[in-house]
Scaffold this active site. Structure first.
Site, mmCIF file in Angstrom:
data_model
loop_
_atom_site.group_PDB
_atom_site.id
_atom_site.type_symbol
_atom_site.label_atom_id
_atom_site.label_comp_id
_atom_site.label_asym_id
_atom_site.label_seq_id
_atom_site.Cartn_x
_atom_site.Cartn_y
_atom_site.Cartn_z
ATOM 1 N N GLU A 26 11.209 -6.940 -30.542
ATOM 2 C CA GLU A 26 11.948 -8.125 -30.381
ATOM 3 C C GLU A 26 12.608 -8.799 -31.533
ATOM 4 O O GLU A 26 11.810 -8.772 -32.491
ATOM 5 C CB GLU A 26 11.059 -9.224 -29.635
ATOM 6 C CG GLU A 26 10.457 -8.732 -28.307
ATOM 7 C CD GLU A 26 11.717 -8.791 -27.131
ATOM 8 O OE1 GLU A 26 12.841 -9.099 -27.421
ATOM 9 O OE2 GLU A 26 11.455 -7.981 -25.945
ATOM 10 N N ARG B 6 8.298 -18.258 -14.531
ATOM 11 C CA ARG B 6 8.961 -17.472 -13.053
ATOM 12 C C ARG B 6 7.657 -17.668 -12.219
ATOM 13 O O ARG B 6 7.723 -17.797 -11.069
ATOM 14 C CB ARG B 6 9.565 -16.402 -13.224
ATOM 15 C CG ARG B 6 10.353 -15.957 -11.794
ATOM 16 C CD ARG B 6 10.888 -14.732 -12.041
ATOM 17 N NE ARG B 6 10.159 -13.522 -12.719
ATOM 18 C CZ ARG B 6 9.402 -12.955 -11.817
ATOM 19 N NH1 ARG B 6 9.159 -12.815 -10.539
ATOM 20 N NH2 ARG B 6 9.047 -11.820 -12.511
ATOM 21 N N CYS C 167 4.522 -13.716 -23.228
ATOM 22 C CA CYS C 167 4.936 -12.835 -24.140
ATOM 23 C C CYS C 167 5.610 -13.801 -25.419
ATOM 24 O O CYS C 167 5.354 -13.691 -26.435
ATOM 25 C CB CYS C 167 5.736 -11.729 -23.753
ATOM 26 S SG CYS C 167 5.096 -10.580 -22.848
ATOM 27 N N HIS D 85 7.768 -4.977 -27.041
ATOM 28 C CA HIS D 85 7.770 -4.833 -25.460
ATOM 29 C C HIS D 85 7.801 -3.402 -25.058
ATOM 30 O O HIS D 85 8.462 -2.431 -25.918
ATOM 31 C CB HIS D 85 8.740 -5.652 -24.569
ATOM 32 C CG HIS D 85 8.446 -7.003 -24.183
ATOM 33 N ND1 HIS D 85 9.231 -7.926 -24.712
ATOM 34 C CD2 HIS D 85 7.351 -7.449 -23.301
ATOM 35 C CE1 HIS D 85 8.681 -9.042 -23.776
ATOM 36 N NE2 HIS D 85 7.487 -8.946 -23.186
#
Length: 209
Positions: free
Chosen positions: A82, A92, A145, A171
């Protein structure tokens, strides 16, 4: 003894029995140790606040040269270091403690974002040379994360006693896309690259959307 690497993965969440991020860490650690590195590992809970707090404790305790947090991105097809951690929580789905923050900062009054201090493009280039699918990712999402990623980078940026430590987030895909032994081998390769070089390589790694 100086710790070379601190690796973290996550516990299972959303009803899954395993989390591939922890499997990658669990399998990579002995491979790195066999190469002469001192490695510490930690399985983090998929919980806002607590996951980051435990990582902070581990960073302060071990003071490893390199800290790489690993998480699962089940919709991706590549292993993705990342680039940026952002100061927002927007869940979510609930975390494993039932928390669902919406539009909250990770750190009140913290900067909008932090860049990884890992050589992410060099890491991806090394994966390609080994025939492992990898790509730079521009976002770690807004779930736990990213929460852990931002917490890590904020700590390293604001605590002068930790200024020599470099850190970031990777990831990994689900095991049906890239199997766990391959993911572990990729993690070993990325650690080796990150320990060997601080400056990144000027290769394309952007995105149009």
């Amino acid at each position: 003894m100086t710790t070379d690497v601190l690796l973290t993965g996550f516990a299972p969440f959303a009803g899954a029995s395993v989390n591939e991020s922890w499997e990658a860490v669990r399998l990579a650690a002995p491979l790195l140790r066999s190469g002469g590195l001192t490695v510490e590992t930690l399985e983090l809970p998929v919980e806002f606040d607590r996951g980051g707090d435990l990582l902070v404790e581990a960073v302060r305790h071990h003071r490893a040269r390199l800290v790489i947090a690993v998480g699962l991105a089940s919709g991706r097809e590549r292993i993705t270091p990342e680039r940026v951690a952002v100061n927002v929580r927007d869940a979510r789905i609930p975390d494993n403690a039932g928390a669902s923050p919406v539009d909250e900062p990770v750190v009140a009054d913290g900067p909008v974002g932090y860049f990884s201090t890992l050589p992410i493009k060099a890491m991806v280039s090394a994966l390609a040379a080994d025939g492992i699918p990898g790509a730079v990712s521009q976002t770690a999402g807004t779930y736990v994360c990213n929460d852990v990623f931002y917490t890590l980078q904020h700590l390293l940026a604001t605590d002068a006693s930790l200024e020599k430590i470099r850190g970031g987030f990777v990831h990994v895909p689900s095991a049906d896309v890239v199997d766990s032994p391959t993911t572990a081998r990729a993690l070993v390769r990325m650690v080796e690259v990150a320990l060997r070089r601080e400056a990144d390589v000027p290769l394309p790694g952007g995105a149009e959307h």
